[in-house]
Write a protein that holds these residues in place. Structure first.
Motif, mmCIF file in Angstrom:
data_model
loop_
_atom_site.group_PDB
_atom_site.id
_atom_site.type_symbol
_atom_site.label_atom_id
_atom_site.label_comp_id
_atom_site.label_asym_id
_atom_site.label_seq_id
_atom_site.Cartn_x
_atom_site.Cartn_y
_atom_site.Cartn_z
ATOM 1 N N GLU A 211 114.149 94.095 107.324
ATOM 2 C CA GLU A 211 114.911 93.138 106.536
ATOM 3 C C GLU A 211 114.300 92.886 105.160
ATOM 4 O OE1 GLU A 211 115.317 89.604 108.833
ATOM 5 O OE2 GLU A 211 116.926 90.438 110.089
ATOM 6 N N GLY A 212 112.991 93.009 105.052
ATOM 7 C CA GLY A 212 112.345 92.711 103.779
ATOM 8 C C GLY A 212 111.845 93.936 103.039
ATOM 9 N N LEU A 213 112.448 95.105 103.344
ATOM 10 C CA LEU A 213 111.963 96.343 102.742
ATOM 11 C C LEU A 213 112.034 96.307 101.212
ATOM 12 C CD1 LEU A 213 110.852 99.169 103.278
ATOM 13 C CD2 LEU A 213 113.204 100.007 103.399
ATOM 14 N N ALA A 214 113.140 95.805 100.683
ATOM 15 C CA ALA A 214 113.291 95.759 99.224
ATOM 16 C C ALA A 214 112.235 94.858 98.596
ATOM 17 C CB ALA A 214 114.692 95.263 98.866
ATOM 18 N N GLU A 215 112.025 93.677 99.178
ATOM 19 C CA GLU A 215 111.043 92.749 98.618
ATOM 20 C C GLU A 215 109.624 93.294 98.739
ATOM 21 O OE1 GLU A 215 113.441 92.007 100.625
ATOM 22 O OE2 GLU A 215 114.706 90.543 99.596
ATOM 23 N N LEU A 216 109.303 93.865 99.908
ATOM 24 C CA LEU A 216 107.963 94.420 100.104
ATOM 25 C C LEU A 216 107.685 95.553 99.130
ATOM 26 C CD1 LEU A 216 107.853 94.483 104.012
ATOM 27 C CD2 LEU A 216 106.471 93.035 102.521
ATOM 28 N N THR A 217 108.709 96.367 98.881
ATOM 29 C CA THR A 217 108.550 97.468 97.925
ATOM 30 C C THR A 217 108.403 96.937 96.508
ATOM 31 O OG1 THR A 217 109.903 98.894 99.353
ATOM 32 C CG2 THR A 217 109.574 99.612 97.082
ATOM 33 N N SER A 218 109.208 95.942 96.156
ATOM 34 C CA SER A 218 109.163 95.379 94.799
ATOM 35 C C SER A 218 107.802 94.765 94.489
ATOM 36 C CB SER A 218 110.265 94.328 94.623
ATOM 37 O OG SER A 218 111.537 94.897 94.806
ATOM 38 N N TYR A 219 107.226 94.087 95.463
ATOM 39 C CA TYR A 219 105.947 93.414 95.246
ATOM 40 C C TYR A 219 104.757 94.288 95.642
ATOM 41 C CZ TYR A 219 108.403 89.047 94.314
ATOM 42 O OH TYR A 219 109.200 88.074 93.766
ATOM 43 N N ARG A 220 105.034 95.571 95.915
ATOM 44 C CA ARG A 220 103.993 96.541 96.261
ATOM 45 C C ARG A 220 103.149 96.061 97.448
ATOM 46 N NH1 ARG A 220 101.867 98.357 90.194
ATOM 47 N NH2 ARG A 220 103.932 99.042 89.417
ATOM 48 N N ALA A 221 103.824 95.461 98.403
ATOM 49 C CA ALA A 221 103.125 94.956 99.583
ATOM 50 C C ALA A 221 103.481 95.761 100.830
ATOM 51 C CB ALA A 221 103.470 93.494 99.803
ATOM 52 N N LEU A 222 104.199 96.867 100.636
ATOM 53 C CA LEU A 222 104.684 97.628 101.775
ATOM 54 C C LEU A 222 103.529 98.202 102.600
ATOM 55 C CD1 LEU A 222 107.144 98.637 103.274
ATOM 56 C CD2 LEU A 222 107.209 100.621 101.767
ATOM 57 N N GLU A 223 102.535 98.785 101.938
ATOM 58 C CA GLU A 223 101.418 99.385 102.658
ATOM 59 C C GLU A 223 100.593 98.329 103.384
ATOM 60 O OE1 GLU A 223 100.750 102.474 103.425
ATOM 61 O OE2 GLU A 223 102.648 102.964 102.439
ATOM 62 N N THR A 224 100.432 97.168 102.746
ATOM 63 C CA THR A 224 99.700 96.077 103.398
ATOM 64 C C THR A 224 100.417 95.636 104.666
ATOM 65 O OG1 THR A 224 98.884 95.305 101.259
ATOM 66 C CG2 THR A 224 98.785 93.747 103.101
ATOM 67 N N HIS A 225 101.738 95.530 104.565
ATOM 68 C CA HIS A 225 102.514 95.127 105.738
ATOM 69 C C HIS A 225 102.456 96.196 106.816
ATOM 70 C CE1 HIS A 225 106.058 94.095 108.180
ATOM 71 N NE2 HIS A 225 105.834 92.856 107.775
ATOM 72 N N ARG A 226 102.508 97.458 106.416
ATOM 73 C CA ARG A 226 102.415 98.544 107.391
ATOM 74 C C ARG A 226 101.064 98.535 108.093
ATOM 75 N NH1 ARG A 226 105.145 103.601 104.014
ATOM 76 N NH2 ARG A 226 107.329 103.098 104.504
ATOM 77 N N ALA A 227 100.012 98.207 107.347
ATOM 78 C CA ALA A 227 98.680 98.140 107.945
ATOM 79 C C ALA A 227 98.622 97.054 109.020
ATOM 80 C CB ALA A 227 97.633 97.876 106.869
ATOM 81 N N LEU A 228 99.250 95.892 108.739
ATOM 82 C CA LEU A 228 99.309 94.819 109.737
ATOM 83 C C LEU A 228 100.109 95.264 110.951
ATOM 84 C CD1 LEU A 228 99.980 91.779 107.365
ATOM 85 C CD2 LEU A 228 97.841 92.329 108.531
ATOM 86 N N TRP A 229 101.196 95.964 110.684
ATOM 87 C CA TRP A 229 102.040 96.481 111.766
ATOM 88 C C TRP A 229 101.234 97.444 112.648
ATOM 89 C CZ3 TRP A 229 107.472 99.123 110.716
ATOM 90 C CH2 TRP A 229 108.098 99.352 111.920
ATOM 91 N N ARG A 230 100.518 98.381 112.010
ATOM 92 C CA ARG A 230 99.725 99.362 112.769
ATOM 93 C C ARG A 230 98.630 98.669 113.571
ATOM 94 N NH1 ARG A 230 99.680 102.133 107.642
ATOM 95 N NH2 ARG A 230 101.360 103.686 107.544
ATOM 96 N N ARG A 231 98.048 97.609 113.004
ATOM 97 C CA ARG A 231 96.989 96.888 113.708
ATOM 98 C C ARG A 231 97.542 96.236 114.974
ATOM 99 N NH1 ARG A 231 94.506 92.507 110.060
ATOM 100 N NH2 ARG A 231 94.308 94.368 108.735
ATOM 101 N N GLU A 232 98.724 95.603 114.863
ATOM 102 C CA GLU A 232 99.351 95.005 116.033
ATOM 103 C C GLU A 232 99.705 96.076 117.066
ATOM 104 O OE1 GLU A 232 99.681 91.962 116.788
ATOM 105 O OE2 GLU A 232 99.457 90.855 114.918
ATOM 106 N N GLU A 233 100.211 97.205 116.579
ATOM 107 C CA GLU A 233 100.594 98.288 117.483
ATOM 108 C C GLU A 233 99.379 98.842 118.221
ATOM 109 O OE1 GLU A 233 103.454 102.186 117.154
ATOM 110 O OE2 GLU A 233 101.993 101.869 115.561
ATOM 111 N N GLN A 234 98.268 99.025 117.507
ATOM 112 C CA GLN A 234 97.071 99.575 118.127
ATOM 113 C C GLN A 234 96.495 98.617 119.165
ATOM 114 O OE1 GLN A 234 95.891 102.752 117.587
ATOM 115 N NE2 GLN A 234 94.699 102.211 119.414
ATOM 116 N N ALA A 235 96.533 97.309 118.845
ATOM 117 C CA ALA A 235 96.039 96.321 119.806
ATOM 118 C C ALA A 235 96.878 96.331 121.077
ATOM 119 C CB ALA A 235 96.042 94.933 119.173
#
Length: 563
Positions: A211-235
């Motif tokens: 839902e927030g792909l456009a905003e995350l991309t605009s604010y260059r926060a996409l990779e940071t969010h993906r890192a949080l996602w991967r951390r939750e997935e790995q846990a």
């Protein structure tokens, strides 16, 4: 042990269908006893025929045990089929009961309470948490009880032939059952308990990403969010692997334990056979019957390593059930004359932000009052206060000279037609979506209201007319069409007080002007609160106020400016 008390309310729900649960447990027991009988009698029969063949003397009745073997084979197959069919039907009924209760609790919550969590979290309670509770009967209650009964029954059966074998079975299998249940539950508790929360956080991250792909991309926060996602997935994966290893270890312990019991019974049987206490076929029957007990114990480690997840799901649902919005109050008669709507010294805060402080607004019976202002200033909050989506922190709202906090919400909303900012349409036909405004509306009334919102020619051009499905969230419709369907639904309610939030948004100027004219005629004799960004985008108002921010971000009495 204290944590297990959170299961008590849900055990009460199960108890409401105790008749079906008892029948299901008996079918499970019949299946297990048939398996014990089949393997035990087969062992006896094969050994007896071998001894008879070698001895070449005496007479062996092959028909009676042969019939018994066929009976147990057929009964095991039939009871297994019926048990699966019946118990899964029961579980689906129980899940429907649970979802109905949880949803009934959700719909009573006001907007302020619902705002404590994301929509995805509430949905997770309604789906994933309740799905987790299906373990309660099918894996955590019935199987260990059935396994216990089967162990006691076979130990008694073995004791009838060889008492020491019955005692040995009790001494080995009862502690083994305790390990498979309480032991595995304790060992997998932490990992399974936190898995429920981690799954929810992972789903939330996924929804945020989409839902927030456009905003995350605009604010260059996409990779940071993906890192949080991967951390939750790995846990989550780590916990799942940990639970998998512990389940496998539990299965190993049960398998070794049953085999040990089989070996002990076999050795005791050999000793008794040598002493002439039992025959060879009985010795083999007891050993093979002990192996069949593994069918009852084998599934317990997998179920009980997930005990923590079931308890955590119950805890979360219990916490939700404790959230209450008062539903009692005076009841209003449906219909009636146009009422007044009055806001007196209203104060509303959202977190640290004050939306209103000392707000006073009066809508006289039969008057139309327009409120305009920029997005986020509090226009929709006025509407939500009127329908009692939540109550103000201070002050009060009066409907027909009655404090709305003392009026039952369903009675209040029955007299208010409310068009929200969002056009909420359901995956159903156009007619069904319209009849949410008036379930008894005829097709002629539906066509008339569609004509009022300039949708009648479009609706007649549809392949199935009023029976055309609008799609999930009305995706088969354009934004303007969906908005007009929602407006038509409000018009069908024929309420004496109408609240229209951005009624003409998403419409071209010509269509908006035509609908505006229709609304002017329809609103005659009704009280109306009209909300929008621009007075030109509203029907004709008797009074129009501009809502403006006051000092320190507060909107109060001075924030209402007459236009």
């Amino acid at each position: 042990m204290k944590a297990l008390l959170s299961l008590r309310p849900w055990l009460g729900v199960l108890a409401e269908r105790r008749g079906r649960l008892l029948v299901g447990a008996l079918l499970m027991l019949a299946t297990l006893l048939s398996a014990l009988g089949l393997l035990s009698l087969s062992g006896w029969f094969i050994t007896a025929t071998a001894i008879a063949a070698v001895g070449a003397s005496g007479y062996l009745d092959v028909f009676t045990p042969g019939s018994g073997i066929r009976f147990f084979a057929v009964s095991r197959t039939a009871s297994r089929y019926l048990e699966r069919l019946y118990n899964h039907d029961t579980i689906l009924r129980l899940l429907a009961d649970l979802r109905g209760r949880v949803f009934a609790g959700l719909v009573t919550l006001d907007a302020r309470t619902l705002a404590r969590a994301r929509a995805s979290q509430w949905l997770n309670r309604l789906t994933a948490d309740i799905d987790t509770l299906d373990n309660l009967y099918l894996r955590l209650l019935a199987p260990p009880l059935v396994a216990l009964v089967s162990v006691l029954a076979f130990a008694a059966f073995a004791g009838a032939f060889l008492p020491v074998a019955g005692l040995a079975l009790l001494a080995i299998l009862l502690p083994l059952g305790l390990i498979a249940t309480a032991g595995c539950g304790w060992w997998g508790w932490r990992a399974s308990h936190r898995r429920v929360d981690r799954q929810e956080r992972l789903r939330t991250r996924a929804i945020e990403q989409v839902e927030g792909l456009a905003e995350l991309t605009s604010y260059r926060a996409l990779e940071t969010h993906r890192a949080l996602w991967r951390r939750e997935e790995q846990a989550l994966l780590d916990d799942q692997r940990r639970l998998g290893r512990r389940t496998a270890t539990g299965n190993l312990v049960v398998t070794v334990g049953v085999q040990l019991a089989t070996l002990v019974v076999l050795l005791l049987g050999l000793e008794a056979f040598r002493d002439g206490q039992v025959s060879g076929p009985v010795m083999v029957m007891l050993a093979l019957g002990t192996l069949a007990v593994s069918e009852g114990l084998g599934n317990l480690p997998m179920a009980f390593t997930q005990l923590g997840a079931t308890v955590r799901a119950a805890e979360r649902l219990n916490a939700q059930a404790e959230l209450k919005t008062p539903l009692t109050g005076d009841r209003l008669m449906a219909g009636g004359a146009a009422p007044s709507l009055v806001y007196r010294d209203v104060e509303v805060t959202h977190g640290a932000r004050t939306v209103f402080s000392g707000l006073n607004l009066v809508i006289e019976p039969g008057r139309r009052v327009g409120i305009v202002g920029p997005s986020g200033i509090g226009k929709s909050t006025l509407a939500q206060l009127a329908v009692r989506a939540f109550d103000p922190q201070a002050g009060r709202v009066e409907f027909a000279q009655q404090d709305v906090s003392r009026v039952s919400p369903d009675s209040l909303r029955a007299r208010i037609g409310y068009l929200t900012q969002r056009s909420e349409l359901f995956h159903d036909t156009l007619a069904a979506n319209l009849r949410m405004g008036d379930p008894d509306a005829s097709d002629a009334e539906l066509w008339a209201v569609l004509e009022s919102v300039e949708l009648e020619p479009w609706a007649r051009s549809l392949p199935d007319g009023l029976e055309t499905w609008v799609g999930e969230q009305g995706r088969q419709l354009s934004g303007g069409q969906a908005r007009r369907v929602a407006l038509a639904r409000v018009m069908l309610r024929n309420s004496p007080l109408v609240i229209l939030d951005e009624p003409l948004s998403g419409l071209d100027a010509e269509t908006a002007a035509s609908i505006k004219s229709a609304l002017d005629a329809w609103l005659a004799g009704r009280s109306a609160l009209l909300l929008g960004h621009d007075p030109q985008a509203l029907p004709t108002c008797d009074d129009c106020w501009r809502l403006m921010p006051a000092e320190a971000g507060r909107v109060g009495e001075r924030g209402l400016s007459k236009m």
